[in-house]
Design an enzyme around this catalytic site. Structure first.
Site, PDB file in Angstrom:
ATOM      1  N   LYS A 115       0.828  -1.216   0.000  1.00  0.00           N
ATOM      2  CA  LYS A 115       0.000   0.000   0.000  1.00  0.00           C
ATOM      3  C   LYS A 115       0.853   1.252   0.000  1.00  0.00           C
ATOM      4  CE  LYS A 115      -2.581  -0.341   3.640  1.00  0.00           C
ATOM      5  NZ  LYS A 115      -2.730  -1.623   4.282  1.00  0.00           N
ATOM      6  N   LEU A 166       3.849   1.737  -1.197  1.00  0.00           N
ATOM      7  CA  LEU A 166       4.443   1.968  -2.520  1.00  0.00           C
ATOM      8  C   LEU A 166       3.403   2.509  -3.488  1.00  0.00           C
ATOM      9  CD1 LEU A 166       6.685  -0.989  -3.656  1.00  0.00           C
ATOM     10  CD2 LEU A 166       7.104   1.453  -3.858  1.00  0.00           C
ATOM     11  N   ASP A 225       6.963   3.047   5.459  1.00  0.00           N
ATOM     12  CA  ASP A 225       6.236   3.558   4.292  1.00  0.00           C
ATOM     13  C   ASP A 225       6.515   5.046   4.069  1.00  0.00           C
ATOM     14  OD1 ASP A 225       5.043   1.348   3.197  1.00  0.00           O
ATOM     15  OD2 ASP A 225       3.287   1.462   4.494  1.00  0.00           O
ATOM     16  N   GLU A 269      -8.911  -3.783  14.890  1.00  0.00           N
ATOM     17  CA  GLU A 269      -8.286  -2.511  15.290  1.00  0.00           C
ATOM     18  C   GLU A 269      -8.348  -1.418  14.224  1.00  0.00           C
ATOM     19  OE1 GLU A 269      -3.709  -4.032  14.824  1.00  0.00           O
ATOM     20  OE2 GLU A 269      -4.483  -3.715  16.838  1.00  0.00           O
ATOM     21  N   THR A 277     -11.387 -10.417  -3.544  1.00  0.00           N
ATOM     22  CA  THR A 277     -11.574  -8.974  -3.761  1.00  0.00           C
ATOM     23  C   THR A 277     -13.032  -8.590  -3.546  1.00  0.00           C
ATOM     24  OG1 THR A 277      -9.720  -8.847  -5.276  1.00  0.00           O
ATOM     25  CG2 THR A 277     -11.401  -7.151  -5.528  1.00  0.00           C
ATOM     26  N   GLN A 278     -13.930  -9.398  -4.068  1.00  0.00           N
ATOM     27  CA  GLN A 278     -15.358  -9.105  -3.873  1.00  0.00           C
ATOM     28  C   GLN A 278     -15.690  -9.066  -2.379  1.00  0.00           C
ATOM     29  OE1 GLN A 278     -17.973 -11.736  -6.117  1.00  0.00           O
ATOM     30  NE2 GLN A 278     -16.337 -12.098  -7.596  1.00  0.00           N
ATOM     31  N   GLY A 312      22.458   0.300  14.463  1.00  0.00           N
ATOM     32  CA  GLY A 312      21.832  -0.759  15.242  1.00  0.00           C
ATOM     33  C   GLY A 312      21.942  -0.510  16.730  1.00  0.00           C
ATOM     34  N   CYS A 330      26.183   5.271  11.659  1.00  0.00           N
ATOM     35  CA  CYS A 330      25.769   5.307  13.068  1.00  0.00           C
ATOM     36  C   CYS A 330      26.523   4.249  13.868  1.00  0.00           C
ATOM     37  CB  CYS A 330      24.252   5.186  13.173  1.00  0.00           C
ATOM     38  SG  CYS A 330      23.631   6.047  14.627  1.00  0.00           S
ATOM     39  N   HIS A 343      22.284   9.312   9.757  1.00  0.00           N
ATOM     40  CA  HIS A 343      21.678   8.336   8.834  1.00  0.00           C
ATOM     41  C   HIS A 343      21.433   8.975   7.462  1.00  0.00           C
ATOM     42  CE1 HIS A 343      20.870   5.039  11.641  1.00  0.00           C
ATOM     43  NE2 HIS A 343      20.748   5.993  12.545  1.00  0.00           N
ATOM     44  N   GLU A 354      20.910   7.591   4.775  1.00  0.00           N
ATOM     45  CA  GLU A 354      19.964   6.811   3.948  1.00  0.00           C
ATOM     46  C   GLU A 354      18.554   7.391   3.970  1.00  0.00           C
ATOM     47  OE1 GLU A 354      21.255   5.863   6.834  1.00  0.00           O
ATOM     48  OE2 GLU A 354      19.968   4.473   7.950  1.00  0.00           O
TER      49      GLU A 354
END
Ligand code: GLN
Length: 542
Positions: free
Chosen positions: A17, A19, A71, A149, A191-192, A358, A385, A511, A513
């Site tokens: 989702k 992406l 995400d 939830e 899906t339905q 880490g 890091c 970081h 990245e």
């Protein structure tokens, strides 16, 4: 009037989702719209900062220090949407706000309930992204339709259309259309059912994106449209990306996704803004795909970390390596090596080694051994890091002769605490809230390798750590050749270490990245991969 797109998922989790949301955001931006993005997650943690990467993949950090779901990394890599704490919500954070208000007596004696108090707070969270210049807000709802939830979130987005107007709210549902080998057909029933669940709570999706392993026929598409009550043009297929996730926006665009969204909002209300008549300009994106598909060479990079076998734990690092590969026209082949089972022979034939961030001591000696190996064998090294801290420890032990040097995170009684708690350095005794989070400025040494990569001396990078380079060892480490290439503007906190006697040996306390995009790779990743390419050419040339 701000337009809202709500993205939900059904049938199974992990459909991508995030992406899909990011790809849609990118396409709408390419049409000239200002997009804002957010994720609403149904779990109870206040934020993902306390969750193990095994559970939920990497913790993605924003400029403002928010610790968020991975995400949001997709959102930042695909779009220009500015993200903040308002882009990341969980059930825990929503309840925390409501309960704090309840304790302050703000509900004036009323019974505090899921409806309307929690749902109002969720709607407030969605509206928190509304600004003068935002055309479209994309809100992705985590979890799967049918989960207990996620119900308050679905109820809130249903109610949202009552306030904002149905014509300003588009519901996009992502489902799975599985392929059954035995009968050689795609199955539309899940899906339905998923759409049926949504309709039970009053949400009729406007666009359905079907994740498929096999191409869908027109008949299957029509069947889904009919049973799910949708215009067949709004049933869109999203096959698994063949080469790269960066293909997803193009796949969706080719089926008219961005056009369908624009038709939904502006054909209903009239007054189509001029720029939306133009097709999106996707030249840059096609350029990226072209380079991805036609690399001139391959370089091998080893990522030596605690979670190396878990594909989402270092998501942004893997993506950043790909971005640098695109820039250098090479395919970056990454081998994840768990540091607790490191056997140095695994580094044979590797063109570069990256040790990521880490927490915790598992595999720490493996990381330190890997640093020694690449330092001595002049293999390009990038420490991030904890990876940078390992480089400092290794250098102290094996070059400066400070035997037993360590970080106090792993050995509180070490004779040489080359890495210590920041607050120990600053003589602060209260250890609460000691994590250094979010974007912090740094200045670079003019003659450093990092300054060459960045092409400037003032930078800002995102942090997420508690421990720091211990300034008491600065002199001895520098004298032996571990140069301080970047510090906080007051010079107190070491941000980057480098060694000159090496083709590329850089450790950073931050970081990088989290600030790399396919269209704009991070300069240090770019420099690292370029060094790996040079190494490969040297070792393979006759
Ligand atoms: N555990 C180290 C610290 O807290 C490194 C953190 C990290 O790599 N993100 O400083």
């Amino acid at each position: 009037m701000t337009k809202h797109i709500f993205i939900t998922g059904g049938v199974v989790s992990s459909l991508g989702k995030g992406l899909t949301a990011a790809s849609l955001g990118m396409l709408l931006e390419a049409r000239g719209l200002a997009v804002r993005m957010q994720k609403l997650d149904p779990y109870l943690n206040i934020d993902p900062g306390t969750m193990s990467p095994y559970q939920h993949g990497e913790v993605y950090v924003l400029d403002d220090g928010s610790e968020t779901d991975l995400d949001l990394g997709h959102y930042e890599r695909f779009t220009k949407s500015p993200l903040s704490h308002n882009s990341s919500w969980t059930t825990g954070k929503i309840y925390l706000n409501v309960l704090r208000r309840e304790r302050r007596g703000k509900y004036l004696g009323k019974t505090v309930q899921v409806i309307p108090h929690i749902t109002n707070e969720i709607k407030r969270a969605i509206k928190s992204l509304r600004t003068q210049d935002a055309d479209i807000i994309i809100s992705e709802i985590g979890g799967t339709v049918g989960d207990i939830e996620s119900l308050p979130f679905l109820e809130s987005i249903r109610q949202f259309a009552l306030d904002a107007g149905r014509e300003n709210c588009l519901y996009l549902h992502l489902t799975l259309v599985p392929y059954l080998k035995a009968s050689a057909e795609l199955k539309t029933k899940p899906t339905q059912h998923s759409v049926g669940r949504l309709r039970e709570i009053g949400i009729q999706p406007d666009i359905l994106i079907c994740r498929t392993e096999m191409p869908m026929s027109d008949a299957e598409r029509s069947k889904i449209g009919l049973f799910c009550n949708l215009d067949v043009r709004n049933v869109i297929e999203e096959p698994d990306a063949e080469f790269s996730i960066y293909e997803v926006p193009i796949t969706l665009h080719k089926q008219g996704l961005d056009q369908r969204v624009i038709d939904f909002f502006w054909n209903k209300t009239g007054g189509l803004p001029m720029q939306l008549i133009q097709p999106p300009d996707l030249t840059d994106w096609f350029g990226i795909l072209d380079r991805l598909k036609n690399p001139k060479d391959t370089v091998k990079i080893a990522v030596v970390g605690k979670y190396a076998k878990h594909k989402d734990a270092y998501k942004s690092i893997y993506e950043s390596l790909d971005h640098a590969g695109i820039k250098n026209s090479v395919k970056v082949k990454v081998t994840g090596i768990p540091s607790d089972e490191l056997d140095l022979s695994k580094l044979d034939g590797i063109d570069g080694v990256l040790v990521p961030g880490g927490f915790g001591d598992r595999g720490i000696e493996g990381k330190i051994d890997a640093v020694r190996y690449v330092r001595e064998n002049k293999i390009p090294f990038f420490g991030i890091c904890l990876g940078m801290q390992c480089a400092v420890i290794e250098f102290a032990r094996n070059v400066c002769g400070l035997s037993g040097a360590h970080s106090t995170e792993f050995d509180t009684s070490t004779a040489h605490p080359v890495i210590t708690l920041m607050d120990e350095q600053r003589n602060v005794t209260d250890k609460g809230g000691t994590m250094r989070l979010g974007s912090q400025p740094a200045v670079l040494a003019a003659d450093s390798r990092s300054a060459v990569c960045y092409g400037k001396l003032k930078i800002a990078e995102r942090h997420r750590h508690r421990f720091e380079y211990n300034n008491a060892y600065r002199e001895v480490l520098q004298k032996s050749g571990l140069l301080v290439a970047g510090t906080s503007p007051d010079g107190q906190l070491v941000e980057i270490v480098e060694t000159a006697e090496h083709p590329w040996f850089v450790g950073v306390q931050f970081h990088p990245e989290f600030k790399s995009q396919p269209t704009n790779p991070h300069p240090l990743f770019d420099g690292f991969v370029a060094a790996a390419v040079r190494r490969k050419n040297q070792t393979t040339s006759p």
